[in-house]
Design a protein around this motif. Structure first.
Motif, PDB file in Angstrom:
ATOM      1  N   VAL A  40       0.874  -1.093  -0.041  1.00  0.00           N
ATOM      2  CA  VAL A  40      -0.073  -0.087  -0.035  1.00  0.00           C
ATOM      3  C   VAL A  40       0.961   1.264   0.026  1.00  0.00           C
ATOM      4  O   VAL A  40       1.809   1.342   0.739  1.00  0.00           O
ATOM      5  N   ILE A  61      -1.720  -1.534  -3.950  1.00  0.00           N
ATOM      6  CA  ILE A  61      -2.818  -0.350  -3.958  1.00  0.00           C
ATOM      7  C   ILE A  61      -2.022   0.840  -3.910  1.00  0.00           C
ATOM      8  O   ILE A  61      -1.228   1.182  -2.993  1.00  0.00           O
ATOM      9  N   LYS A 235      -3.549   0.539   5.150  1.00  0.00           N
ATOM     10  CA  LYS A 235      -2.791  -0.816   5.451  1.00  0.00           C
ATOM     11  C   LYS A 235      -3.366  -1.220   6.680  1.00  0.00           C
ATOM     12  O   LYS A 235      -3.674  -2.562   6.786  1.00  0.00           O
ATOM     13  N   TYR A 249       2.655  -1.278   4.416  1.00  0.00           N
ATOM     14  CA  TYR A 249       2.828   0.454   3.737  1.00  0.00           C
ATOM     15  C   TYR A 249       4.247   0.547   3.404  1.00  0.00           C
ATOM     16  O   TYR A 249       5.125   0.327   4.494  1.00  0.00           O
TER      17      TYR A 249
END
Length: 265
Positions: A40, A61, A235, A249
């Motif tokens: 993320v 993401i 996250k 993350y």
């Protein structure tokens, strides 16, 4: 878990998102892939993609568009970079999903509310469909507030912020926005004494000129800085909601520096 199942967990939420016209889409890759880890990030730069490759991670993401611009009229350098980035992702079977419209206004974990939490001020309750938050009882000068914010944002790789206007004005009410949604006119309807804005959330000919004429100091941070905590929040949210997949993350660590003479007085 299939990538499509992770995306579904996000896509089925958010009454504030217009699903017929949204930025929140799979940008590249196969959503039928099975994954056990997900990166993320705020934006999937080449550095982030290399981290995914080294970790053998096949799903990223991203909050912002990693392909720069969407148009048939693009600078050649942008088109080349788009092709290079897409080729790298395809070669390594990495899918990329953009989670933007949902996460800007997601309560508690999202961008708007995590930004407010990071600043360690007393905020009024959020209004669900508003990108604006209002801090009360700040009781600092503009300069003191700027130093306070600088300490808060340092973990997200910005070192110093810009002040436009008086450094000595006493600030009781502060308006903040979400990412580039830092409309100072909307904030000033809430009787704020200053506005915390992003560098791409204001323009000099309109917002800045008006703020100067009306003695409203502007404190300016980078767009990424104001949204990074929200991606860490994503996250955390996904790790709470989904089992069998590790969400990691990855910060954008390129660094934002304000270099100049100390003019405090």
């Amino acid at each position: 878990m299939k990538i499509a199942e992770i995306i579904s967990c996000l896509d089925k939420q958010g009454e504030w998102v217009n699903r017929s016209l949204t930025r929140d889409r799979l940008l590249i890759g196969d959503d039928e892939q099975e994954v056990n880890q997900v990166i993320v990030c705020w934006v999937a730069t080449f550095d982030i993609i290399e981290k995914a490759i080294n970790a053998k991670c096949h799903f990223i993401i991203t909050h912002e568009n990693p392909f720069y611009l969407e148009s048939t009229l693009l600078p050649t350098n942008v088109r080349i970079a788009q092709h290079e980035k897409k080729a790298l992702l395809e070669k390594n079977n990495i899918a990329v999903y953009r989670c933007h419209d949902l996460w800007d206004l997601y309560p508690e974990y999202g961008v708007r509310d995590q930004w407010a939490q990071l600043l360690k001020l007393n905020f009024e309750e959020a209004v669900q469909d508003s990108f604006i938050r209002i801090a009360t009882d700040v009781n600092m000068s503009t300069l003191q507030l700027a130093k306070h914010i600088t300490e808060c944002i340092e973990p997200y790789f910005q070192y110093g912020i810009q002040i436009i206007g008086s450094q000595t004005k006493n600030i009781k009410r502060l308006g903040i926005g979400t990412g580039a949604c830092t409309n100072i006119f909307e904030m000033c309807q809430k009787q704020v004494d200053a506005c915390l804005v992003s560098d791409d959330g204001i323009d000099n000919w309109g917002a800045v000129q008006w703020a100067v004429d009306h003695h409203i100091p502007l404190l300016v941070v980078n767009h990424m800085t104001s949204e990074a905590a929200g991606m860490r929040g994503l996250k955390e949210y996904l790790n709470h909601q989904i089992t069998g997949v590790e969400f990691i993350y990855e910060p954008n660590t390129y660094g934002i520096y304000n270099i100049g003479k100390d003019t405090s007085f």
